[in-house]
Structures are given as structure tokens and as C-alpha cells.
Design an enzyme around this catalytic site. Structure first.
Site, mmCIF file in Angstrom:
data_model
loop_
_atom_site.group_PDB
_atom_site.id
_atom_site.type_symbol
_atom_site.label_atom_id
_atom_site.label_comp_id
_atom_site.label_asym_id
_atom_site.label_seq_id
_atom_site.Cartn_x
_atom_site.Cartn_y
_atom_site.Cartn_z
ATOM 1 N N PRO A 11 4.299 6.258 7.392
ATOM 2 C CA PRO A 11 4.894 7.749 7.346
ATOM 3 C C PRO A 11 4.484 8.589 6.231
ATOM 4 O O PRO A 11 4.377 8.065 5.038
ATOM 5 C CB PRO A 11 6.493 7.332 7.436
ATOM 6 C CG PRO A 11 6.784 5.767 7.100
ATOM 7 C CD PRO A 11 5.537 5.571 7.624
ATOM 8 N N ASN A 12 4.299 9.789 6.469
ATOM 9 C CA ASN A 12 3.740 10.687 5.492
ATOM 10 C C ASN A 12 2.571 10.542 4.849
ATOM 11 O O ASN A 12 2.190 11.568 4.095
ATOM 12 C CB ASN A 12 4.981 10.845 4.487
ATOM 13 C CG ASN A 12 6.150 11.211 4.831
ATOM 14 O OD1 ASN A 12 6.426 12.207 5.533
ATOM 15 N ND2 ASN A 12 7.377 10.537 4.559
ATOM 16 N N ARG A 19 -0.226 17.446 -1.212
ATOM 17 C CA ARG A 19 1.038 17.189 -2.083
ATOM 18 C C ARG A 19 0.859 16.068 -3.011
ATOM 19 O O ARG A 19 0.176 15.076 -2.635
ATOM 20 C CB ARG A 19 2.442 17.066 -1.145
ATOM 21 C CG ARG A 19 2.671 18.105 -0.269
ATOM 22 C CD ARG A 19 3.127 19.609 -0.716
ATOM 23 N NE ARG A 19 4.286 19.239 -1.518
ATOM 24 C CZ ARG A 19 5.632 19.134 -1.145
ATOM 25 N NH1 ARG A 19 5.679 19.487 0.190
ATOM 26 N NH2 ARG A 19 6.636 19.169 -1.743
ATOM 27 N N TYR A 24 -0.725 10.350 -5.736
ATOM 28 C CA TYR A 24 -1.597 10.004 -4.314
ATOM 29 C C TYR A 24 -3.036 10.173 -4.445
ATOM 30 O O TYR A 24 -3.633 9.830 -3.640
ATOM 31 C CB TYR A 24 -1.048 10.235 -3.110
ATOM 32 C CG TYR A 24 0.501 9.519 -3.284
ATOM 33 C CD1 TYR A 24 0.692 8.164 -2.936
ATOM 34 C CD2 TYR A 24 1.636 10.268 -2.831
ATOM 35 C CE1 TYR A 24 2.045 7.517 -2.938
ATOM 36 C CE2 TYR A 24 2.981 9.908 -2.773
ATOM 37 C CZ TYR A 24 3.162 8.571 -2.965
ATOM 38 O OH TYR A 24 4.276 8.144 -2.884
ATOM 39 N N ASN A 75 -0.794 -0.226 5.058
ATOM 40 C CA ASN A 75 -0.025 0.815 4.129
ATOM 41 C C ASN A 75 1.208 1.189 4.936
ATOM 42 O O ASN A 75 1.096 2.483 5.584
ATOM 43 C CB ASN A 75 -0.765 1.904 3.537
ATOM 44 C CG ASN A 75 -0.025 2.485 2.640
ATOM 45 O OD1 ASN A 75 0.940 2.308 2.489
ATOM 46 N ND2 ASN A 75 -0.676 3.557 1.896
ATOM 47 N N ALA A 78 6.567 4.036 3.159
ATOM 48 C CA ALA A 78 8.075 3.944 2.793
ATOM 49 C C ALA A 78 8.771 2.659 3.644
ATOM 50 O O ALA A 78 9.703 1.985 3.107
ATOM 51 C CB ALA A 78 8.940 4.852 3.067
ATOM 52 N N GLU A 99 -2.040 -6.080 2.357
ATOM 53 C CA GLU A 99 -0.849 -5.035 2.166
ATOM 54 C C GLU A 99 -1.634 -3.946 1.214
ATOM 55 O O GLU A 99 -2.060 -4.623 0.045
ATOM 56 C CB GLU A 99 0.389 -5.512 1.669
ATOM 57 C CG GLU A 99 1.302 -4.417 1.058
ATOM 58 C CD GLU A 99 2.547 -5.165 0.484
ATOM 59 O OE1 GLU A 99 2.953 -6.274 0.606
ATOM 60 O OE2 GLU A 99 3.275 -4.045 -0.108
ATOM 61 N N HIS A 101 -1.665 -0.235 -0.995
ATOM 62 C CA HIS A 101 -0.722 0.970 -1.768
ATOM 63 C C HIS A 101 -1.756 1.775 -2.282
ATOM 64 O O HIS A 101 -2.513 1.351 -3.160
ATOM 65 C CB HIS A 101 0.437 0.583 -2.308
ATOM 66 C CG HIS A 101 1.567 -0.050 -1.418
ATOM 67 N ND1 HIS A 101 2.232 0.561 -0.665
ATOM 68 C CD2 HIS A 101 1.795 -1.209 -1.290
ATOM 69 C CE1 HIS A 101 3.060 -0.428 0.215
ATOM 70 N NE2 HIS A 101 2.923 -1.620 -0.539
ATOM 71 N N ARG A 108 6.476 1.988 -10.615
ATOM 72 C CA ARG A 108 7.237 2.994 -10.190
ATOM 73 C C ARG A 108 9.030 2.754 -9.978
ATOM 74 O O ARG A 108 9.220 1.754 -10.370
ATOM 75 C CB ARG A 108 6.806 3.790 -8.891
ATOM 76 C CG ARG A 108 5.227 4.127 -8.909
ATOM 77 C CD ARG A 108 4.744 4.799 -7.634
ATOM 78 N NE ARG A 108 5.381 6.006 -7.101
ATOM 79 C CZ ARG A 108 5.356 6.407 -5.936
ATOM 80 N NH1 ARG A 108 4.735 5.686 -5.038
ATOM 81 N NH2 ARG A 108 6.119 7.566 -5.845
HETATM 82 O O1 CA2 Z 1 1.254 4.346 -2.821
HETATM 83 C C1 CA2 Z 1 1.549 4.100 -1.567
HETATM 84 O O2 CA2 Z 1 0.391 3.799 -0.839
HETATM 85 C C2 CA2 Z 1 2.819 4.071 -1.045
HETATM 86 O O3 CA2 Z 1 2.550 3.234 0.357
HETATM 87 C C3 CA2 Z 1 2.991 5.596 -0.547
HETATM 88 C C4 CA2 Z 1 4.393 5.670 0.235
HETATM 89 C C5 CA2 Z 1 5.467 5.305 -0.726
HETATM 90 O O4 CA2 Z 1 6.767 5.616 -0.012
HETATM 91 C C6 CA2 Z 1 5.320 3.711 -1.055
HETATM 92 O O5 CA2 Z 1 6.428 3.353 -2.018
HETATM 93 C C7 CA2 Z 1 4.269 3.549 -1.791
HETATM 94 C C8 CA2 Z 1 4.634 7.207 0.327
HETATM 95 C C9 CA2 Z 1 3.690 7.846 1.352
HETATM 96 C C10 CA2 Z 1 3.903 9.167 1.074
HETATM 97 O O6 CA2 Z 1 2.465 10.256 0.833
HETATM 98 C C11 CA2 Z 1 2.395 11.380 0.590
HETATM 99 C C12 CA2 Z 1 1.206 11.856 0.385
HETATM 100 C C13 CA2 Z 1 1.260 13.159 0.001
HETATM 101 C C14 CA2 Z 1 2.283 13.996 -0.142
HETATM 102 C C15 CA2 Z 1 3.912 13.529 0.009
HETATM 103 C C16 CA2 Z 1 3.856 12.108 0.471
#
Ligand code: CA2
Length: 150
Positions: A11-12, A19, A24, A75, A78, A99, A101, A108
Site C-alpha cells: 500500500p501507498n 511525496r 523514499y 515490499n 505498512a 523482504e 524496504h 525509524r
Molecule cells: O521503506 C519502505 O519501503 C516501507 O516499506 C514503506 C512503507 C512503510 O510503511 C514501511 O514501514 C517501510 C510506506 C510506503 C508509503 O509510500 C509512500 C511513498 C510516497 C509518499 C507517501 C507514502
């Protein structure tokens, strides 16, 4: 025989590049897909690259991968920190799992330090941004070659 890696994004991650570039990076998920495919090609591997915001779609993709893929790079975003359903589907696979990230989750918030996915993973890559996908593809190529040789 054709070899395929399922690269599964949760997700996301479709928002990448739009963003929070400080966390990221600036690359979009499409940029990452192209780089992953290019890297896999150097190993003679194909990539099935997907993103979904839906937990049940991730579970179904993992179940299908048992018959269609030679390894999974995931990946789970969340869901990494919450989903026993994704863990159970990964535990039902007998192909290598990495896995992944973008961010260094251990640097974090506390709630990102625990991963359900890690219990099923051969290895974990985090903190290298978009380049982590290429690292994961290279590592998966190694694991698939090892599995083929055994
Ligand atoms: O660091 C990673 O790849 C994560 O899997 C990214 C997840 C986070 O919940 C994990 O703890 C670590 C969040 C992905 C959200 O991606 C976004 C990208 C751009 C703007 C907002 C969110």
C-alpha cells in the site's frame, strides 16, 4: 526454462516520487519497475512487477506465485508490520523470499522495527532506496541459481 521473480509492492507505494522524497527518494514506482526488469534481464530472469493497496490481493498473488514464480521480492509496506495473513501465505511458499524496504526501518519509529514478513524471508534488504530493488534482484538471481543447482 524461463525463470520469473514476483516483485510485490504494498500500500501507498504507488505514490513514490510524489511525496516524502526525503524518506523514499525521487524515483517513481515505474522507474523502479524499469530498473528491476533491466537488472533481471542481465541474469536471464523475467520480472512480474505489481503494486496493490489491497491486503487480500497480496495474499492471492503470493499463493499464485507458488506455481508461477521462482522467487518473491516483497515490499509489503505498512502490512509488513501488521499482517499475519501475508506471513501465513509466505510460509506456504517453498521458493526464496526477500523482504525489501526503501527506508532503513530500524532507524525509524519503533512500530516499524517489527516485521511479520521477516519470519518467512531468506533475507532482508532495507535502507538503500530504489537501488535496493536492484540489490534484491541480484540476490534473488543468486538464490535461484543455487536452487537450480541443488
Ligand atoms: O521503506 C519502505 O519501503 C516501507 O516499506 C514503506 C512503507 C512503510 O510503511 C514501511 O514501514 C517501510 C510506506 C510506503 C508509503 O509510500 C509512500 C511513498 C510516497 C509518499 C507517501 C507514502
Amino acid at each position: 526454462m524461463n525463470r520469473t521473480i514476483l516483485v510485490l509492492n504494498g500500500p501507498n507505494l504507488n505514490l513514490l516520487g510524489e511525496r516524502e522524497p526525503d524518506i523514499y527518494g525521487f524515483e517513481s514506482l515505474e522507474d523502479i519497475r524499469i530498473a528491476s526488469e533491466r537488472c533481471a534481464k542481465t541474469h536471464g530472469l523475467g520480472v512480474d512487477f505489481r503494486q496493490t493497496n489491497d491486503e487480500s490481493e497480496i495474499v492471492s498473488a503470493i499463493q499464485n506465485a507458488r506455481a508461477t514464480a521462482n522467487g518473491i521480492i516483497i515490499n509489503a509496506a505498512a502490512y509488513t508490520h501488521t499482517s499475519v495473513a501475508i506471513l501465513d501465505s509466505l510460509l506456504a511458499c517453498d521458493i526464496p523470499i526477500i523482504e525489501l524496504h526503501l527506508s532503513n526501518v530500524h532507524k525509524r519509529e519503533e512500530f516499524r522495527h517489527h516485521s511479520f514478513v521477516a519470519r518467512a524471508a531468506t533475507g532482508v534488504i532495507c535502507g538503500f532506496g530504489a537501488y535496493g530493488y536492484e540489490l534484491a534482484v541480484n540476490a534473488m538471481a543468486h538464490l535461484i541459481a543455487k536452487a537450480d543447482a541443488s
